[in-house]
Each structure stands twice: as C-alpha cells, then as structure tokens.
Design an enzyme around this catalytic site. Structure first.
Site, mmCIF file in Angstrom:
data_model
loop_
_atom_site.group_PDB
_atom_site.id
_atom_site.type_symbol
_atom_site.label_atom_id
_atom_site.label_comp_id
_atom_site.label_asym_id
_atom_site.label_seq_id
_atom_site.Cartn_x
_atom_site.Cartn_y
_atom_site.Cartn_z
ATOM 1 N N GLU A 140 28.018 46.332 40.441
ATOM 2 C CA GLU A 140 28.154 45.834 41.811
ATOM 3 C C GLU A 140 29.632 45.783 42.123
ATOM 4 O O GLU A 140 30.398 45.083 41.457
ATOM 5 C CB GLU A 140 27.518 44.454 41.965
ATOM 6 N N LYS A 177 32.234 39.819 28.458
ATOM 7 C CA LYS A 177 33.663 39.576 28.657
ATOM 8 C C LYS A 177 33.869 38.961 30.035
ATOM 9 O O LYS A 177 33.754 39.624 31.050
ATOM 10 C CB LYS A 177 34.456 40.878 28.615
ATOM 11 N N CYS A 200 32.013 39.657 47.139
ATOM 12 C CA CYS A 200 31.739 41.083 47.398
ATOM 13 C C CYS A 200 30.952 41.249 48.687
ATOM 14 O O CYS A 200 31.094 42.245 49.380
ATOM 15 C CB CYS A 200 30.913 41.701 46.274
ATOM 16 N N GLU A 216 38.805 46.895 51.454
ATOM 17 C CA GLU A 216 38.394 45.505 51.289
ATOM 18 C C GLU A 216 39.634 44.613 51.130
ATOM 19 O O GLU A 216 40.524 44.930 50.346
ATOM 20 C CB GLU A 216 37.545 45.436 50.017
HETATM 21 P P1 ADP Z 1 39.090 42.349 40.413
HETATM 22 O O1 ADP Z 1 39.969 43.236 41.234
HETATM 23 O O2 ADP Z 1 38.063 41.622 41.189
HETATM 24 O O3 ADP Z 1 39.827 41.510 39.435
HETATM 25 P P2 ADP Z 1 38.453 44.145 38.267
HETATM 26 O O4 ADP Z 1 37.548 45.316 38.350
HETATM 27 O O5 ADP Z 1 39.884 44.391 38.038
HETATM 28 O O6 ADP Z 1 38.192 43.364 39.620
HETATM 29 O O7 ADP Z 1 37.960 43.096 37.181
HETATM 30 C C1 ADP Z 1 36.602 42.766 36.950
HETATM 31 C C2 ADP Z 1 36.382 42.641 35.452
HETATM 32 O O8 ADP Z 1 36.656 43.898 34.854
HETATM 33 C C3 ADP Z 1 37.327 41.654 34.764
HETATM 34 O O9 ADP Z 1 36.632 41.015 33.706
HETATM 35 C C4 ADP Z 1 38.414 42.543 34.220
HETATM 36 O O10 ADP Z 1 39.094 41.973 33.111
HETATM 37 C C5 ADP Z 1 37.618 43.763 33.820
HETATM 38 N N1 ADP Z 1 38.395 45.013 33.776
HETATM 39 C C6 ADP Z 1 39.489 45.347 34.486
HETATM 40 N N2 ADP Z 1 39.900 46.584 34.178
HETATM 41 C C7 ADP Z 1 39.046 47.074 33.241
HETATM 42 C C8 ADP Z 1 38.915 48.313 32.527
HETATM 43 N N3 ADP Z 1 39.769 49.323 32.713
HETATM 44 N N4 ADP Z 1 37.894 48.442 31.660
HETATM 45 C C9 ADP Z 1 36.999 47.441 31.476
HETATM 46 N N5 ADP Z 1 37.069 46.254 32.111
HETATM 47 C C10 ADP Z 1 38.076 46.063 32.979
#
Ligand code: ADP
Length: 522
Positions: free
Chosen positions: A261, A188, A295, A393
């Site tokens: 990570e 995804k 990161c 961060e």
């Molecule tokens: P960022 O703040 O860098 O956007 P996220 O952790 O929100 O970091 O997003 C990183 C990835 O995780 C994206 O592909 C996002 O769609 C996905 N993501 C965000 N929330 C969830 C969740 N609760 N469960 C699984 N995947 C998620």
C-alpha cells in the site's frame, strides 16, 4: 502470562523498565544507538539497536523453525490467542495511545483510531480464519466423474515492513491474518516508531503467541528491510511508492507474493446536490486527520458549480478554528507533523506552489510556537501543473480546491493522477452511487473522506495504479498469505479418456460434451 505495564506514560524518556523490556523483544545483539524522538518537543524517549543482515538471518532461522509447529497448532488455539490479544489491546488502550502519541506527535483521537483498527481486525479475522482455511469443494469439470477441492496451506515466514504514520495499526493488523493462517512473521517497524510496534507485540506474546513466531528487527530501511525482502516467503509493505518499486523488484526476482500500500493523491468531489454541512465536516476530517500524514487523506478537492463559494467559505472557516496542540488531551483536533523531515517537505512544497502563483486561502505556515514540527492546515487554490504538489503527494495537512463545471469534469480531474488509492464523494445518494465506480481508485467513500472504506473491513482495500498492489482486509487479506492447492480426483474415467479411445473420436466426443455443458450453463 500477562505482564505489568505502567497505566500511562508522561512526556519525556520512557520508564526505564518498560524501555528495557521492549528492547528485549527485538531480535538483535547490536547496541542500542538509534534515538527515538518525540515530535511534540523533539526530546529523545529511548534508543533501539541498529540491526543488520545478521539479525535478520537469525530472526528468519528462528521463525522458520518455530513455524512448523505453529502450522500444526489447532485453529481454536490460534483463535483464542488472537481473541485474548484483542482484550489486552482494549485493556491497555490508554498506554498504547500514549505511546503512539509520544512517537508520532498525533492527536489522541487519531491514536484511538489505531487502537480501534487493531481490535477490529483481530476480532474480524479470529472469527473467520478457520472457515476461510477449511478445504472447499469446488465444481468438478464433468458431473459425477470429477471432484476437486481447494486447499490452502501457509506460505511460511511473512516479511512485514511498515512506516511511521500508523505505527500501531501497521505493525500488527496485517500480521494478524498471516499468523492466523499458520505463518510466522518477521517485522521491521520504522526506525522512528519502534516502541509502539514493540508494545503491541508484547501484548501478543502476553496473549500466548509463541515468541519465535513473531520477530521484530529494528534498523535502517534499506539494510533491514532489504534483508527481509531477500528472505521472506511473502512481503507485506506499507510506505512510499519509491520504496515499493525497489521491494517489488526483489519480490519479482524471487518470485514471491508482494502486497504494497503506497502513496496517494486522493480526490474529494463535492457535487451540487451535496449536503453542505456534511461535506465540510468530511473535508475537514480528510484534511487534518493524522495531520494529513495518511496514505488515504484528501489532497485535492473538486467542487461543482454554485456549491464552490459556499463550500470554500465554510471549509476555510472551520479549518481556521481547529484546535491544534501538543499533548494527550482528547479535545485536540490536530497534532504535530512527525519529524523535521516531514516539516521540511511540507514547507518546501507549499512555498514552491506559492512562489509559482498558488493562492493561500488559509494556513501555509509552520507553528513553532506550538511545537517544533507543527504546521497549519493549509488550503490552496490556483494550483497548476507547474507546481510539484499538483501531482505529488504532500503527506501533510495541505489541500488544493478547484471549481469544476459539473460532476463529469470533477471525475476527469479526480482520475488525472498516477495514483489510485482513495477518493470521497459528497452528493445525494443516487448521484454518489452512480459516480463512485467511475473514479479509478481502490476505495471510494460515499459522503465520507476515508473512514468508511478503511473501517468496513469485510471488503478488500488496495491501491490502483502507482498506489499499490494486492489488498488488505476481507478474505483476500488472509488468503494472500496462503498457497492455493488444487487437489482433484477423476473417478472412473480420466479427463483424457480411456487409452483405447482413438484421439479423433475422443476429440469429437469432447466437443459434443462441451456443447452439452454450455447448454446446461455449467
Ligand atoms: P516514508 O516516506 O513514509 O518514510 P518509506 O517507504 O521510506 O516511506 O518507509 C516505509 C518503511 O520502509 C520504513 O520502515 C522504512 O525503514 C522502510 N524502507 C525504506 N527504504 C527501504 C528499502 N530500500 N528497502 C526496504 N525497506 C525500506
């Protein structure tokens, strides 16, 4: 069979044929309703479907079916697919960089870093996978009588959830070792950067990867990512610490392996014996790379003693002369932030620090004249614990600098964080080599800010503390996608001894045996 692709992209919507081809690679029947925005000018370049649980179910069912055949495919075939993919990535690098820049707003050099990373990872694991996966004879417990072999078999279907900041690298580099190890992958990408992920996946199919071995599902993180975590046999995640904790809970409940990570608040130390020019250059690189949305980028700089005024003057001057612009020109040094959300976070954190007394040495403002989400490289000083960005961060080109008395104090400050991802140290070589192991992070760069540890992929790289779990790169980066299997044989005599032997006698004999083995240092 290799497809025809446009050689380059231009700002604005994707060519219709390319958009349709890429959308056709998504495992989804939903209508395309999620707009994908180009941060350079906030225009929409295309749409992808908002997938849900049923798309993920379908992806896993097809991937599971196909994985059995893939597991039995000879190493040489898998290796050859990855090597062809390596050539295709280099061949289509301009197109890949255009797509990365369109979706993220980063500068071209940062987009090339992604191309280079994907190619290096493909080359590295293609050359090593077979050897790593070949059953390995280990030392038997009792000489002659025991023989034991470490086997590895693929886990099945790996789930991969990746973010928007490195949409090319993170969509594929972690998947390559998983595929070479005989797994299928359901991935995804972030909903903001799906076309880069789909373009590189298209090259993997062109290289010969069977279509059902790699599935992409687009859609909202909690829905699609959450469903992937519930189905997969191992989860590879890159993203925020908050999401990492949510996914870690799922992995823990399901007893599957999890590699994450996550965030960082990465320190850079400038010692008194550092080469000033190199230190300034490295600090600038660590500040502006990918507009600080990395990161491993640098957010805290600790400068020892008399070096402080000289370093700060030169560092600030250099940042003020950075070429910041929208566009595909190679000479642009820093691009845009990736979204309104990023701009809001960066602005909020800097403004809060300033309102509580931090001093702005340079930057500290958005640049709407360059594009909707541009923000200047920013250096703050006088940052205290009351300010959010002291510990949290920022994920933007925002750094604070502080003078410290000596190297020991710099290390204490560097370690005073919940994170533990990356650090850099500029110093004379001996000073740096002695100090590096004392900084409690997953990667320490000597006379560099982050590229050395990222680029040297033979050593595993992961985050300590709240920065993650497990590691990518190196042997671990592939072996984590496999199940270890201990196949052992005890010849002539069982370890528990013959049935006729009294247990007490057995215990005495074994005690003597253990002592003998210790003398033999086995
Ligand atoms: P960022 O703040 O860098 O956007 P996220 O952790 O929100 O970091 O997003 C990183 C990835 O995780 C994206 O592909 C996002 O769609 C996905 N993501 C965000 N929330 C969830 C969740 N609760 N469960 C699984 N995947 C998620």
């Amino acid at each position: 069979m290799e497809r025809m692709y446009p050689p380059r992209l231009t700002p604005g919507p994707l060519p219709r044929e390319l958009e349709e081809h890429l959308r056709g690679l998504i495992t989804s029947e939903a209508t395309p309703t999620i707009p994908v925005e180009a941060p350079f000018d906030a225009t929409t370049i295309g749409h992808v479907p908002e997938g849900g649980q049923s798309c993920v179910d379908k992806a896993f069912s097809l991937a599971r079916e196909a994985q059995r055949g893939w597991e039995d495919t000879p190493h040489a075939t898998r290796r050859s697919i990855v090597r062809t993919f390596h050539s295709l990535v280099l061949k289509h690098r301009e197109l890949l960089m255009d797509m990365v820049q369109l979706e993220t707003g980063k500068n071209r050099a940062a987009a090339f870093d992604e191309v280079m990373d994907v190619a290096s990872t493909a080359r590295y694991y293609a050359a090593r996978a077979e050897k790593l996966l070949t059953p390995r004879r280990r030392q038997g417990t009792i000489p002659v009588l025991s023989s034991t072999v470490e086997h590895r078999y693929p886990l099945g279907v790996i789930g991969q959830i990746s973010p928007w900041n490195y949409p090319l690298t993170l969509a594929i580099s972690d998947a390559i070792p998983a595929l070479l190890a005989g797994n299928a992958v359901v991935s995804k990408p972030d909903e903001r950067t799906p076309f880069t992920a789909l373009l590189v996946t298209s090259l993997l199919y062109d290289a010969g990867l069977p279509r059902d071995i790699f599935h992409t599902v687009t859609g909202p993180g909690p829905v699609v990512g959450g469903a992937i975590a519930e189905h997969c046999d191992y989860l590879m995640f890159t993203g925020s610490t908050n999401t990492g904790r949510i996914l870690g809970e799922t992995a823990g409940r399901r007893l599957i392996g999890f590699s994450a990570e996550l965030g960082g608040k990465n320190p850079l130390i400038i010692a008194e014996d550092a080469d000033l020019d190199k230190a300034v250059d490295g600090a600038v690189h660590g500040t502006i790379s990918n507009s600080g949305q990395l990161c491993v980028s640098i957010e805290r700089i600790f400068v020892v003693g008399s070096m402080y005024p000289r370093f700060v003057d030169a560092y600030v001057q250099r940042l003020q002369s950075i070429r910041m612009e929208a566009g595909f020109d190679w000479d642009v040094e820093m691009g845009s932030l990736a979204s309104q959300q990023q701009l809001d976070t960066v602005t909020r954190m800097v403004d809060e620090a300033v309102s509580k007394g931090a001093e702005v040495l340079t930057g500290g403002r958005a640049r709407p004249d360059l594009g909707p989400y541009f923000y200047e490289p920013t250096v703050l000083t006088g940052v205290t614990k009351k300010m959010e960005l002291y510990r949290h961060e920022v994920f933007g080109p925002v750094v604070y600098v502080e003078a410290v008395a000596d190297l020991a104090e710099a290390i204490v400050y560097a370690n005073d964080t919940d994170y533990g991802l990356n650090a850099g140290i500029f110093a004379a070589r001996d000073t740096a080599l002695a100090a590096a192991p004392l900084i409690r992070v997953g990667g320490v760069n000597i006379n560099d800010s982050y590229s050395a540890t990222w680029g040297n992929i033979d050593t595993p790289l992961g985050g300590a503390k709240d920065s993650g779990l497990s590691a990518r790169h190196g042997e671990e980066g592939l072996l984590k996608y496999t199940q270890t299997q201990n196949i052992s044989e005890q010849r002539y005599l069982q370890l528990r001894g013959p049935r006729s032997l009294k247990r007490k006698t057995y215990a005495s004999l074994m005690t003597a045996g253990l002592k003998a083995l210790a003398v033999m240092r086995r």
